[in-house]
Motif scaffolding. Sequence first.
Motif, PDB file in Angstrom:
ATOM      1  N   VAL A  46      22.473  93.519  32.727  1.00 52.36           N
ATOM      2  CA  VAL A  46      22.984  94.765  32.139  1.00 52.36           C
ATOM      3  C   VAL A  46      24.337  94.479  31.489  1.00 52.36           C
ATOM      4  CG1 VAL A  46      23.732  97.129  32.629  1.00 52.36           C
ATOM      5  CG2 VAL A  46      21.788  96.160  33.865  1.00 52.36           C
ATOM      6  N   GLN A  47      24.526  95.000  30.279  1.00 50.52           N
ATOM      7  CA  GLN A  47      25.770  94.786  29.550  1.00 50.52           C
ATOM      8  C   GLN A  47      26.974  95.347  30.316  1.00 50.52           C
ATOM      9  OE1 GLN A  47      26.172  93.136  26.577  1.00 50.52           O
ATOM     10  NE2 GLN A  47      24.013  92.603  26.735  1.00 50.52           N
ATOM     11  N   ASP A  50      27.601  98.903  29.281  1.00 55.71           N
ATOM     12  CA  ASP A  50      26.439  99.790  29.296  1.00 55.71           C
ATOM     13  C   ASP A  50      26.890 101.208  29.658  1.00 55.71           C
ATOM     14  OD1 ASP A  50      24.161 101.155  31.035  1.00 55.71           O
ATOM     15  OD2 ASP A  50      23.189  99.764  29.663  1.00 55.71           O
ATOM     16  N   THR A  51      26.464 102.193  28.892  1.00 57.90           N
ATOM     17  CA  THR A  51      26.951 103.555  29.100  1.00 57.90           C
ATOM     18  C   THR A  51      26.455 104.176  30.409  1.00 57.90           C
ATOM     19  OG1 THR A  51      25.141 104.393  27.741  1.00 57.90           O
ATOM     20  CG2 THR A  51      27.291 104.079  26.664  1.00 57.90           C
ATOM     21  N   GLU A  52      25.314 103.724  30.910  1.00 52.35           N
ATOM     22  CA  GLU A  52      24.797 104.276  32.160  1.00 52.35           C
ATOM     23  C   GLU A  52      25.387 103.590  33.384  1.00 52.35           C
ATOM     24  OE1 GLU A  52      20.574 104.872  32.399  1.00 52.35           O
ATOM     25  OE2 GLU A  52      20.454 105.234  30.244  1.00 52.35           O
ATOM     26  N   PRO A  54      28.528 101.299  33.458  1.00 52.76           N
ATOM     27  CA  PRO A  54      29.612 100.512  32.875  1.00 52.76           C
ATOM     28  C   PRO A  54      30.420  99.751  33.925  1.00 52.76           C
ATOM     29  CG  PRO A  54      30.255 102.802  33.006  1.00 52.76           C
ATOM     30  CD  PRO A  54      28.825 102.723  33.478  1.00 52.76           C
TER      31      PRO A  54
END
Length: 150
Positions: A46-47, A50-52, A54
């Motif tokens: 996951v980045q 990531d907005t979900e 972070p």
Amino acid sequence: MIQKFEPLRVVAQKDEYGCGVACVASILAVSYAESRRLLMKKKSGVQIDDTEVPGLDLHHLALALKDRDYQVVADWDEPKTFQPGTIVLVGRARGGLDHEHYILSVGGDLFMDPWINYPNREREAGLRKGYPKGKIFYVALVPKPGSHPH
């Protein structure tokens, strides 16, 4: 006498939530990009921004450091002085995730701050005395005896 963290490299965060990436890069003496790759593996790909989901949790940092033989233990009791190489999570008393920030102790009350010029979008790293303004201690990842940065 407090020993200074000699292998320190001042590393600026490149991601919005990349302060932990920069601290790990500094300890391991690797590039920000290499540190980011190590940490994304621990975050299951996951980045970082990531907005979900972070940012990075303590265990992401601890596991990435462990893979490079740098053992840490979490300590929720704020010490009078920090051991060099300790990653400290600071934040606001009633802040959310966007108010949390990782900084790296380099000895005494001196810290490497990967976004010292917050909220400037051109992020710069630098050394600061004490915590960033308005921040309090949350938790620290303290090096275990025998752990040395590379």
